[in-house]
Write an enzyme that holds these catalytic residues in place. Sequence first.
Site: not given
Length: 731
Positions: A412, A465
């Site tokens: 993330d 990401e």
Amino acid sequence: MLPVDQGILNSVSNAEYYNPHEVLGAHLGTDSGEGFVTVRVLRPFAKTVTIITLDGKYEAKHEYNGVFTAVFAAQKNGDEWAVPDYRVQTTYADGTVLNEDDPYRYLPQIGDMDTYLFAEGRHERLWDALGAHLHHFDDPLGDIEGTAFTVWAPNAHAVRVVGNFNGWDGRRHAMRELGSSGVWELFIPGVGVGEVYKYEILNANGVWEMKADPMERSHEVPPATGSVVSDSTFKWSDEKWMQQRAATDPHSGPVSIYEVHAGSWKKSIRDYRELAEELVAYVSKEGFTHVEFMPLAEHPFSGSWGYQVTGYYAVDSRLGSPDDFKYLVDRFHQAGIGVIMDWVPAHFPKDSFALGRFDGTPLYEDPDPTRGDHPDWGTYIFNFGRREVRNFLVANANFWLSEYHIDALRVDAVSSMLYLDYSREPGQWHPNIYGGRENLEAIDFLKEANATAYKNNPGIMMIAEESTAYQGITAPTDAGGLGFGLKWNMGWMHDTLEYLHEEPINRKWHHNEITFSMVYAYSEHYVLPISHDEVVHGKGSLFGKFPGNDWQRYAGVRALFAYQWAHPGKNLTFMGNEIAQYGEWNHDSSVDWNALNWQEHRQIQKLVADLNALYKASPALWSQDFDPAGFQWLTSDDADHNTLSFMRIGSQGETMVVVVNFSGEAWQDYQVPLPKGGRWNEVLTTDDEQYGGSGIHNGSFEAQEEEYHSRPYSARLTIPALGAVFLKPED
């Protein structure tokens, strides 16, 4: 009796001494050639203390502030004097009598090589060394079961273990510091599985503070904040999957991901085992190759969706135990489905019971506030340049891939790690040593995490990401890249949804938005995501993003799925998208399963399952995702018709032609260029009546030797409104 300086004795009696084992426990001495043993134990408020050996009982005398001392003859083992095994019997004023083993008679349960590797930042199985670990010892006075506690707190003056087993009074369980490693350890007999514990730290500021174990494997259910001693007894049944994983490169295979928030997929589900019964069956029925869980590491606030982690080595206790989660992963593997988990090394919350200012100093976080505080999220940022912190995170990635058989980690917020000026104004950040804006330490950490994960766990994937134009996210580390296997294509997601938000009549003016992704499609190895971030916080559901009446919206959803599955790159969609639910996602509610009472939603669900089946059976759609040889435009410039046509080509020459009509009307006698003659078959159309379409079909047809768009053959077909057709040549 071996004497002890009274100042040290005072510090030991208050459990503030850095090496209590130096005083407490059994110590050998000799007098006139005879060996003797001095045993000191700390028993505040005790009435009497007796040391019991196989040879007899020895009364301990109160020496100082709760410290009791006994002296007795040592054992003779050959030519050496030795300490006999012993137990401690304590009587209190209320009549309570306790017979206990002595924690201070045990050697450290962590080795010198462990502390050395940790200090060097190279302990790839750090979870085997630090944290709480059960141990068994054979002993003449009875077998011993207990737990060894080990924690890194280099700036602490003293550390104690506290829990129900000592009434949350840590004076009897002070830990020792192992040299200059900053690691503290203590073996406590009698502490077993299920015990709640914390570390009580006399921090660098001289303040006692209780902290959860950074290496905890299990945690109390929030809002409780204690760590829990755990031990896995789970027996895996996924040997076939793991063997195949190690022998396969998943990046070159089909990857169709169903993203899930485990706590709200179905609110009626109480734990991981119930989730295994229902979610595994559902993902199998829908035909996805992988399930991706939003973070399942321990986090105190459910509203963070798991993205503010406090227990990096602990599975989310709201849904069960570590073995319960292993059961879930095992069931997915037995069903032939890979498991991806979101991993959050970009930041951590400031909750006082957790990592923040762990020993009174910025230990895990960067001490520079321009690098250690995240302005957007109100969290701390890890000190990626510190070896032990980097080791904590690199080992953590390996932990999930190894111990829980996780098949991929989606990392993330990579962008926030790459840049020192991320979300900062001028004057709020400082350049790196070369004058640039890149966070060099974080970049090195990501390279190491990826390289180590791939080295130790063949067949896994590391997925970034990352939303900027940083070059080389998925390039190998030895070529200067970060070493990820895949990257989320945020540009494709944004451009596609912006285009489809327009009324069909206006899309001709935005045609470049739907074709632009192919300009950079091979710059990285991409996943095409329609993720949770796009269906929450007022952004509306996927269904709600489309203009027009309900029929047009359903058709738009169908066309998007077909376009996404056919486009180069792996694909991902979030739970609820596959049934075109009306409302946006809310973590406090379930997916709107009631929508399936209406056939339109069941029809979308059926299309997704059929698209997955076609996708997995068609190497043309995935075997050359990252090779320009796997894609050719047939028509990319038909803005007036809002229509695209392209060809996907497999590594063995397999061919699939896809035509997508994003306009609001069907095109009859629409000429489609084709690469070869002969018979072609329409293998799927999103306009099929079983999917809620109008029923336009092209069936089987002969390609005509009629050149069009520089192709030697073509066919005149009917392309349905807001529809997509998949065409395949007969062998």
